[in-house]
Design an enzyme around this catalytic site. Structure first.
Site, PDB file in Angstrom:
ATOM      1  N   LYS A 254      -8.897 -11.825  -7.713  1.00 56.73           N
ATOM      2  CA  LYS A 254      -9.948 -11.788  -6.700  1.00 56.73           C
ATOM      3  C   LYS A 254     -11.062 -10.823  -7.122  1.00 56.73           C
ATOM      4  O   LYS A 254     -10.778  -9.778  -7.702  1.00 56.73           O
ATOM      5  CB  LYS A 254      -9.318 -11.289  -5.390  1.00 56.73           C
ATOM      6  CG  LYS A 254      -9.835 -12.007  -4.156  1.00 56.73           C
ATOM      7  CD  LYS A 254      -9.057 -11.597  -2.914  1.00 56.73           C
ATOM      8  CE  LYS A 254     -10.018 -11.580  -1.740  1.00 56.73           C
ATOM      9  NZ  LYS A 254      -9.386 -11.435  -0.451  1.00 56.73           N
TER      10      LYS A 254
ATOM     11  N   LYS B  86       0.818  -1.216   0.000  1.00 59.41           N
ATOM     12  CA  LYS B  86       0.000   0.000   0.000  1.00 59.41           C
ATOM     13  C   LYS B  86       0.848   1.261   0.000  1.00 59.41           C
ATOM     14  O   LYS B  86       0.482   2.248  -0.634  1.00 59.41           O
ATOM     15  CB  LYS B  86      -0.941   0.018   1.213  1.00 59.41           C
ATOM     16  CG  LYS B  86      -2.161  -0.862   1.062  1.00 59.41           C
ATOM     17  CD  LYS B  86      -3.240  -0.395   2.016  1.00 59.41           C
ATOM     18  CE  LYS B  86      -4.500  -1.231   1.899  1.00 59.41           C
ATOM     19  NZ  LYS B  86      -5.491  -0.835   2.927  1.00 59.41           N
TER      20      LYS B  86
ATOM     21  N   LYS C 201     -14.031  -4.683  -5.354  1.00 63.44           N
ATOM     22  CA  LYS C 201     -14.828  -3.475  -5.584  1.00 63.44           C
ATOM     23  C   LYS C 201     -14.038  -2.432  -6.358  1.00 63.44           C
ATOM     24  O   LYS C 201     -14.613  -1.502  -6.904  1.00 63.44           O
ATOM     25  CB  LYS C 201     -15.266  -2.893  -4.246  1.00 63.44           C
ATOM     26  CG  LYS C 201     -14.073  -2.432  -3.425  1.00 63.44           C
ATOM     27  CD  LYS C 201     -14.457  -1.937  -2.065  1.00 63.44           C
ATOM     28  CE  LYS C 201     -13.183  -1.582  -1.323  1.00 63.44           C
ATOM     29  NZ  LYS C 201     -13.284  -1.696   0.109  1.00 63.44           N
TER      30      LYS C 201
END
Ligand code: TRP
Length: 343
Positions: A202, A119, A205
């Site tokens: 995966k 991240k 969203k």
């Protein structure tokens, strides 16, 4: 270290960062409901809004997403009487214990977390300090309840190992047997839902293609259309699980069917082996709509009048604090804080 003095207690959290998918439902929410309904555990489920703000969140969207996630929990079958349902910021002991754990955890441990590295990327200088400390707050979420079991996805395994390291170091440094060594309950492959456009990714969203996912707020027509258009190969379904090898898209659709029907993959294939996708997809679409449409309807009803959600969260926080306040108080005693005198 003996676990026996800790009552079986489940804690898990989801970030209210917007957009619940079928992946969240089968991988998390449905499993949370199953654990609630076994009656074997006390179950505590949390919207981790303090974790969400480790990266920028628009304030109005954060508020909306937190309520929508609460609606998703309730509509999926989390019963706020059976489980304790909270948002993290309403239970201040999470952040308070998080600070203590910031002083237990080592910089080196945090720096090795793969989620931090992913991240923060090359620009770690610009990442928030909170993003670095994220796993320490997560350990506090769990340990402030003395939770013994934590259902999470594979990607959270390293954070749970760190939670165990923090508990162990705290217990060792202070010479106590105070925090339990928590057991991860990692999701199996069957509940890991992949993209409808690419069986190796995966379901997410944040995928730019909306056709790649089923959103929990999709209506019946949209769900059916996305399943009809899902990527597949030209072969018929095999009659045993072995035959799904190297067929990621076929495997994904069979897994989704199995998870929703509460069947094993072999059971699904015993029924549908030999079928073409032209017949299997409509069966899957019917099952998905039957399962998800009532949930999205109930979510919409709850979001229509958010006062009910807010009441449920306030009540959850009150029940949570009956557990967390004494544990924080004991922690403070152990580490040598002067307790307030009774007024
Ligand atoms: N980090 C978890 C995730 O992104 C969310 C989370 C925060 C969590 N605190 C937790 C999960 C405590 C389990 C227990 O999925």
């Amino acid at each position: 270290m003996s676990q026996t003095r800790f009552a079986p207690r489940v804690f898990s959290g989801i970030q209210p960062s917007g957009g619940l998918t079928l992946g969240n439902y089968l991988g998390a929410l449905k499993r949370f409901v199953d654990m609630q309904d076994t009656g074997d555990f006390e179950t505590i489920y949390c919207m981790v809004d303090l974790h969400a703000i480790t990266v920028w969140q628009d304030p109005e969207k954060l508020r909306h997403n937190t309520r929508e996630l609460a609606a998703g929990f309730i509509a999926s079958g989390i019963d706020p009487e059976k489980s304790v349902l909270i948002n993290q910021s309403q239970v201040p002991e999470h952040a308070q214990l998080g600070w203590v754990f910031n002083c237990v955890a080592r910089m080196g441990w945090m720096g090795r977390m793969t989620q931090w590295k992913d991240k923060a990327g090359k620009n770690a200088e610009k990442a928030s300090l909170g993003l670095f400390a994220y796993p320490s707050l997560m350990a506090a979420d769990i340990l402030v309840y003395h939770a013994t079991h934590v259902p999470v996805g594979e990607d959270q395994k390293q954070h749970l190992e760190l939670t165990r390291d923090i508990a162990t170091k705290f217990n060792h440094d202070y010479g106590v047997d105070f925090f339990p060594i928590t057991e991860p309950v990692i999701e199996g492959a069957a509940t890991r839902v992949m993209s409808l456009r690419d069986g190796s990714k995966k379901m997410s969203k944040s995928d730019p293609s909306d056709a790649s996912r089923i959103n929990m707020t999709d209506d019946a027509d949209t769900i059916a259309k996305k399943i009809r258009k899902a990527k597949t190969d030209p072969e018929a379904l095999p009659s045993e699980a072995d035959g799904l090898k190297d067929r990621p898209e076929a495997r994904n659709l069979v897994n989704i069917y199995a998870a929703m029907a509460n069947m094993s993959v072999d059971q699904v294939l015993a029924e549908h082996g030999g079928a073409q996708f032209g017949t299997f997809k409509p069966a899957l679409a019917d099952l998905a709509v039957a399962h998800l449409a009532p949930i999205s309807t109930e979510m919409a009803r709850l979001m229509d009048d958010t006062a009910e959600i807010d009441r449920i969260l306030a009540r959850g926080a009150e029940r949570a604090r009956a557990i967390t306040a004494p544990i924080l108080k004991q922690t403070y005693e152990i580490i040598g804080m002067v307790a307030p005198v009774e007024a």
